[in-house]
Scaffold this active site. Structure first.
Site, PDB file in Angstrom:
ATOM      1  CG  HIS A   1      -9.005  26.802   1.167  1.00  8.62           C
ATOM      2  ND1 HIS A   1      -8.838  25.623  -0.238  1.00  8.62           N
ATOM      3  CD2 HIS A   1      -9.280  27.580   0.312  1.00  8.62           C
ATOM      4  CE1 HIS A   1      -9.103  26.141  -0.834  1.00  8.62           C
ATOM      5  NE2 HIS A   1      -9.462  27.294  -0.961  1.00  8.62           N
TER       6      HIS A   1
ATOM      7  CG  ASN B   1     -16.519  31.580   1.053  1.00  7.72           C
ATOM      8  OD1 ASN B   1     -16.800  30.569   1.199  1.00  7.72           O
ATOM      9  ND2 ASN B   1     -14.777  31.904   1.936  1.00  7.72           N
TER      10      ASN B   1
ATOM     11  N   GLY C   1      -8.307  32.443 -10.183  1.00  6.41           N
ATOM     12  CA  GLY C   1      -8.673  30.623  -9.681  1.00  6.41           C
ATOM     13  C   GLY C   1      -9.970  30.559 -10.220  1.00  6.41           C
TER      14      GLY C   1
ATOM     15  CG  ASP D   1      -8.003  22.614   1.234  1.00  5.43           C
ATOM     16  OD1 ASP D   1      -8.220  21.473  -0.114  1.00  5.43           O
ATOM     17  OD2 ASP D   1      -8.482  23.325   1.450  1.00  5.43           O
TER      18      ASP D   1
END
Length: 475
Positions: A33, A373, A392, A129
């Site tokens: 992040h 990613n 997640g 964020d």
């Protein structure tokens, strides 16, 4: 508990003119992040040289992202991680995150005041964020734009935006008399998805501890995001046109501005040193024959799964490049390393320059946890995937890879077995039509991704809108 620490690479403007705007940036202390948000801020700083950015995060996560970067226009501020002095961790789930969440709002509010005094300018915009749902209240109090940056894809964001709808509808899907939604139920009521399996929703939406601080944070984030002035995400709109269309109707300035991996490689060609000679080893392999295996630095499959991967690779005689920690190698079958290294069919390294590896013509498949990613890097290189999601958003990303985009498969049964891994390798690497189909579909997405980041591409045009939002003075 630590007090706020102000540490910037350079607080002296070195004769530069006084900045006209001050943007506060809140990074979340978790995995990739901070680096993704700093990448965005560096782009914004280049596009707006009269703006100064205050970048807030814990020292632990600020330190590595600023280790080789310094700018008078992007100033580092360390805030407390919420861990009391002498605290002994008990190994509870998300223990460090929960401690931080307990102090985050207070620390960031205090930090903004200190940065305003330090720089001599009131904050004119918050770029945060998306996890920091409460920053919307801060922006409203300050009468400034609120930019909520989502580091992942549209698929996982939609799950959080529609959490209340999902919970309401799923309460009608009861398994037996246990009042528990059927995890394998395929549903079609989530806007933007033609279908989705409930068990592939991110943890905290429908399953897991819905009352934990982290799940509560995500729920509040999804409920409040419609108030944000802009919601940029690290993706490109051609990847998920239906989700983009739907979220654009729910959120203000929903902006696909990625993939970041393609933008950074264009602006700053990879400079990572290939210290373990991965590329030279790949040069000796046949085109599209090698399985590249990596699960990042946070996620680790269980030891028996590592054994299953090794056995499947050896049994299928699949050349492989495996990036894995030295500590985890102890779980390999006896003699596996010696046999595969001796015959040149395998290479095991503690770290690999992933983007460069994926772009090499020898790579035929990426065995991955399905982190966002990694998915974008695979798409950018045109390499099909075998996904084994671990936590997640990896479940829903893997669903998209297999069921929506058709650019890979998820491991059979949800975890690595020798048989399931071999079947997946053969399916993706085989010379028959299935391999051709994977390759054609991901090559098409690769082309769209690269076009999106071109000067007149959709992501670049969306970035211009974001620059306008961030530099708009409302005070």
């Amino acid at each position: 508990m630590e007090d706020l620490v102000l540490t910037s690479g350079n607080h002296n403007n070195n004769g530069r003119s006084r900045p006209e705007r001050h943007v506060a940036v809140f990074a979340f202390p978790s995995s990739s992040h901070p680096s993704l948000l700093l990448t965005l801020i560096r782009r914004l700083s280049s596009a707006s040289p009269t703006t100064v950015f205050s970048f807030f995060n814990t020292a632990k996560f600020n330190r590595p992202v600023f280790s080789d970067f310094s700018s008078p226009d992007i100033r580092r501020y360390d805030i407390s991680d919420g861990v009391p002095e002498g605290y002994v961790f008990r190994g509870k789930p998300q223990e460090d995150t929960n401690l931080f969440l307990a102090v985050a709002e207070e620390e960031l509010r205090k930090g903004v005041k200190v940065a305003e005094a330090d720089i001599g300018l009131k904050v004119s915009c918050l770029v945060v964020d998306a996890f920091y749902w409460f920053s919307g209240d801060m922006a409203e109090e300050m009468n400034v734009p609120w930019v909520s940056f989502w580091t992942a894809g549209a698929c996982s964001l939609a799950a959080h935006v529609y959490t209340d709808l999902i919970r309401s509808k799923s309460s009608q899907i009861i398994k037996g008399s246990s009042a528990v939604p059927d995890e394998d139920e395929i549903v079609d009521f989530i806007p933007g998805f033609s279908k989705l399996r409930l068990s592939d929703l991110p943890s905290g939406v429908l399953f897991g501890n819905l009352e934990s601080p982290f799940s509560t944070m995500l729920h509040k984030m999804g409920k409040n995001m419609a108030k944000a002035t802009a919601v940029p995400i690290n993706s490109f709109q051609q990847l998920d046109p239906n989700l983009t269309k739907n979220l654009s109707s729910e959120l203000n300035n929903f902006l696909n501005i990625g993939p970041f991996n393609l933008i950074t490689s264009t602006q700053n060609p990879p400079s990572e040193v290939d210290e373990f000679s991965c590329i030279s080893w790949l040069e000796s392999q046949e085109p599209r024959s090698v399985a590249y295996i990596s699960f990042g630095t946070v996620c680790k499959p269980a030891p028996h799964e590592l054994v299953a991967i090794a056995e499947a690779l050896e049994e299928a005689k699949t050349p492989f490049l495996w990036s894995i920690s030295n500590d985890s190698k102890k779980h390999f079958p006896e003699g596996f390393l010696e046999r595969t290294t001796a015959n040149g069919s395998g290479k095991v390294v503690p770290w690999a320059p992933q983007v460069q590896v994926l772009e090499h013509i020898a790579i035929g498949v990426f065995v991955t946890h399905g982190g966002w990613n990694s998915v974008l890097e695979s798409v950018g290189a045109g390499v099909p995937m075998i996904c084994r999601p671990l936590r997640g958003d990896q479940q829903i990303n893997s669903w998209m890879v297999e069921k929506v985009w058709g650019i890979g498969v998820r491991i059979e049964g949800g975890s690595f077995t020798r048989r399931g891994t071999r079947c997946a390798l053969e399916q993706v690497l085989s010379r028959d039509g299935s391999r051709k189909g994977f390759k054609e579909r991901i090559e098409a997405l690769k082309e769209l991704a690269h076009k999106a980041v071109e000067p007149n591409g959709s992501s670049n045009e969306n970035f211009k809108i974001l620059v306008d939002v961030v530099t708009r003075v409302t005070l």
